[in-house]
Design a protein around this motif. Sequence first.
Motif, PDB file in Angstrom:
ATOM      1  N   ASP A   5       0.949  -1.728  -0.191  1.00 19.30           N
ATOM      2  CA  ASP A   5      -0.184  -0.344  -0.046  1.00 19.30           C
ATOM      3  C   ASP A   5       0.869   1.503   0.506  1.00 19.30           C
ATOM      4  N   LEU A   7       3.411   3.936  -1.749  1.00 15.48           N
ATOM      5  CA  LEU A   7       2.496   5.248  -2.717  1.00 15.48           C
ATOM      6  C   LEU A   7       3.973   5.594  -3.933  1.00 15.48           C
ATOM      7  N   TYR A  64       1.224  11.452   2.811  1.00 15.45           N
ATOM      8  CA  TYR A  64       0.330  10.269   2.168  1.00 15.45           C
ATOM      9  C   TYR A  64       1.395   8.705   2.854  1.00 15.45           C
ATOM     10  N   SER A  67      -1.030   4.367  -0.165  1.00 15.20           N
ATOM     11  CA  SER A  67      -0.910   5.012  -1.522  1.00 15.20           C
ATOM     12  C   SER A  67      -2.989   5.523  -1.400  1.00 15.20           C
ATOM     13  N   ARG A  68      -3.549   5.602  -0.377  1.00 14.75           N
ATOM     14  CA  ARG A  68      -5.110   6.069  -0.992  1.00 14.75           C
ATOM     15  C   ARG A  68      -5.092   7.152   0.505  1.00 14.75           C
ATOM     16  N   GLN A 110      -6.874   8.624  -6.279  1.00 11.75           N
ATOM     17  CA  GLN A 110      -6.785   7.173  -5.931  1.00 11.75           C
ATOM     18  C   GLN A 110      -6.188   6.832  -6.810  1.00 11.75           C
ATOM     19  N   THR A 113      -2.199   6.907  -7.722  1.00 11.04           N
ATOM     20  CA  THR A 113      -1.484   6.953  -6.539  1.00 11.04           C
ATOM     21  C   THR A 113      -1.610   5.395  -6.309  1.00 11.04           C
ATOM     22  N   HIS A 114      -2.601   4.866  -6.253  1.00 10.35           N
ATOM     23  CA  HIS A 114      -3.334   3.316  -5.835  1.00 10.35           C
ATOM     24  C   HIS A 114      -2.838   2.273  -6.967  1.00 10.35           C
TER      25      HIS A 114
END
Length: 115
Positions: A5, A7, A64, A67-68, A110, A113-114
């Motif tokens: 998870d 970034l 961050y 990632s979210r 998202q 970034t995800h």
Amino acid sequence: MAKSDELRIDPQQLADAWQRTLPETMNSSDRCVVLQDEADDKALRVTIHSAGHQMYEFDFKVTYTGSREVAVELIDVEKDNVTVDERTDIIQQLIHDYKRHLHECAQALQQLTHA
């Protein structure tokens, strides 16, 4: 081993994406500047210039934590380049609104970034 998870995006690409997206989540009369944080590639520096007579400038650090998810920290509030007391009701309300807009922007990005 990297966490799944985490970034994974170039900090400058992230800052550019925020600069494009944040104005869409904010009041149209407010202006913002988004820069990558030179000291931390998981963080952004966001300055919001509030519209209206007050002409306040709010500086936030958006980090961050995955990632979210983002952590939003108020760094400073200025008026005419002088730090002001951020405990007043009007400024607290603006801080609350801007933090919400920053979280909305993170949500909107998202897909980027995800990975």
